[in-house]
Motif scaffolding. Structure first.
Motif, mmCIF file in Angstrom:
data_model
loop_
_atom_site.group_PDB
_atom_site.id
_atom_site.type_symbol
_atom_site.label_atom_id
_atom_site.label_comp_id
_atom_site.label_asym_id
_atom_site.label_seq_id
_atom_site.Cartn_x
_atom_site.Cartn_y
_atom_site.Cartn_z
ATOM 1 N N UNK A 1 0.835 -1.206 0.000
ATOM 2 C CA UNK A 1 0.000 0.000 0.000
ATOM 3 C C UNK A 1 0.870 1.256 0.000
ATOM 4 N N UNK A 2 0.418 2.233 -0.761
ATOM 5 C CA UNK A 2 1.153 3.481 -0.808
ATOM 6 C C UNK A 2 1.001 4.246 0.513
ATOM 7 N N UNK A 3 2.110 4.805 0.947
ATOM 8 C CA UNK A 3 2.090 5.561 2.195
ATOM 9 C C UNK A 3 1.564 6.976 1.913
ATOM 10 N N UNK A 4 0.642 7.420 2.733
ATOM 11 C CA UNK A 4 0.081 8.765 2.563
ATOM 12 C C UNK A 4 1.113 9.809 2.946
ATOM 13 N N UNK A 5 1.322 10.785 2.060
ATOM 14 C CA UNK A 5 2.300 11.824 2.325
ATOM 15 C C UNK A 5 1.680 12.929 3.187
#
Length: 301
Positions: free
Chosen positions: A2-6
């Protein structure tokens, strides 16, 4: 995966335009300009703020702020700010001035705007020299300081002593808030921002005239590297211009500068005869007022 939220942790203030400034390396004008923009953003007042840029290194400030800006003649920023604030009392008006502008050619405007208690905010950069015009001796240049017009050092027997602006203005009844800060470290930059924000908030709340003095560097005209300029400022300017709060009527227990002024004159019948019962209740005695002022100014050391 999963992409990490910036998460945004640092960005340009919206009240600071995306342009390159004209300030020299090691000069703290750029830091202070940013702090003012951050404060405008945090208070949500960009659309109602009007800045006054006079002559000096701040002359191009209208290119940096996203709020409305007016260019004033040399030293006349307080006069222009006074006019703008009186015509548009709901706007937030600030002047951004250097020491040659504010404390020399503009000294009369500075003193009279302060003593009238104009509800404006002044950001004052004190680098002890005329920056833009080549490095002449300024009203704030230190004794024995070498400048273009004092090549052997400032001789106080002929040129007099430097003007300590916060100390001088603290004697005036119209003043609500005075603080001297600097931007030589992250800690002091945060303190400077808090002072600037308080000065703007005082105007929003109708407390009275506020000025924040920023002791600064001028590596170019001092003939130093940025690192040496900060060291010279710490060793020479800060002992002569101590940091701290020099007036804060709210810390003294008053709602505004006018209330504090009435308290100072509590023993003068012509001043207090026409006060309302509420106003009378807000003032006590000269001794109590002086004690409050001494307590509020305890940081000015």
């Amino acid at each position: 995966m999963a992409e990490r939220e910036e998460k945004v942790v640092f960005e340009r203030p919206k009240s600071l335009l995306p342009v390159v400034t004209n300030f020299c390396p090691g000069c703290t004008h750029g830091i202070v300009i940013r702090l003012v923009a951050e404060v405008i953003d945090e208070l949500g007042i960009e659309g109602q703020t009007i800045g006054i840029a006079p002559v000096g290194c701040s002359v191009m400030a209208y290119d940096f702020f996203a709020c409305d800006m007016i260019e004033a003649a040399h030293g006349r920023a307080p006069a222009v700010a006074t006019a703008v604030k009186r015509v548009n009392p709901d706007n937030v008006v600030f002047a951004y001035q250097g020491d040659g502008d504010l404390a020399s050619i503009g000294m009369a405007e500075t003193v009279h705007a302060a003593t009238r208690g104009e509800k404006i905010t002044v950001i004052f950069i004190n680098n002890a020299i005329y920056g833009m015009t080549g490095g002449q001796m300024a009203p704030t240049s230190l004794p024995n300081q070498i400048t273009q017009t004092s090549p052997y050092g400032r001789d106080v027997s002929s040129a007099g002593y430097p003007v300590r602006v916060c100390e001088m203005l603290s004697t005036l009844d119209g003043v609500a808030y005075l603080e001297r800060v600097c931007c030589d470290s992250p800690k002091n930059i945060r303190k400077a921002k808090r002072a600037i924000k308080k000065a703007f908030q005082n105007q929003i709340d109708g407390v009275g005239y506020s000025l924040v003095e920023v002791v600064s560097t001028c590596p170019t005209n001092w003939g130093m590297t940025p690192t040496d300029a900060f060291k010279w400022m710490d060793e020479n300017m800060l002992p002569y211009y101590p940091l701290g709060v020099y007036r804060d009527v709210k810390a003294e227990g008053f709602a505004n500068a006018a209330e504090a002024a009435a308290a100072r004159a509590v023993d003068c019948p012509i001043v207090v005869d026409n006060l309302s019962d509420e106003q009378r209740g807000a003032i006590s005695s000269k001794a109590a007022v002086q004690d409050a002022m001494n307590k509020a100014q305890g940081g000015a050391q």
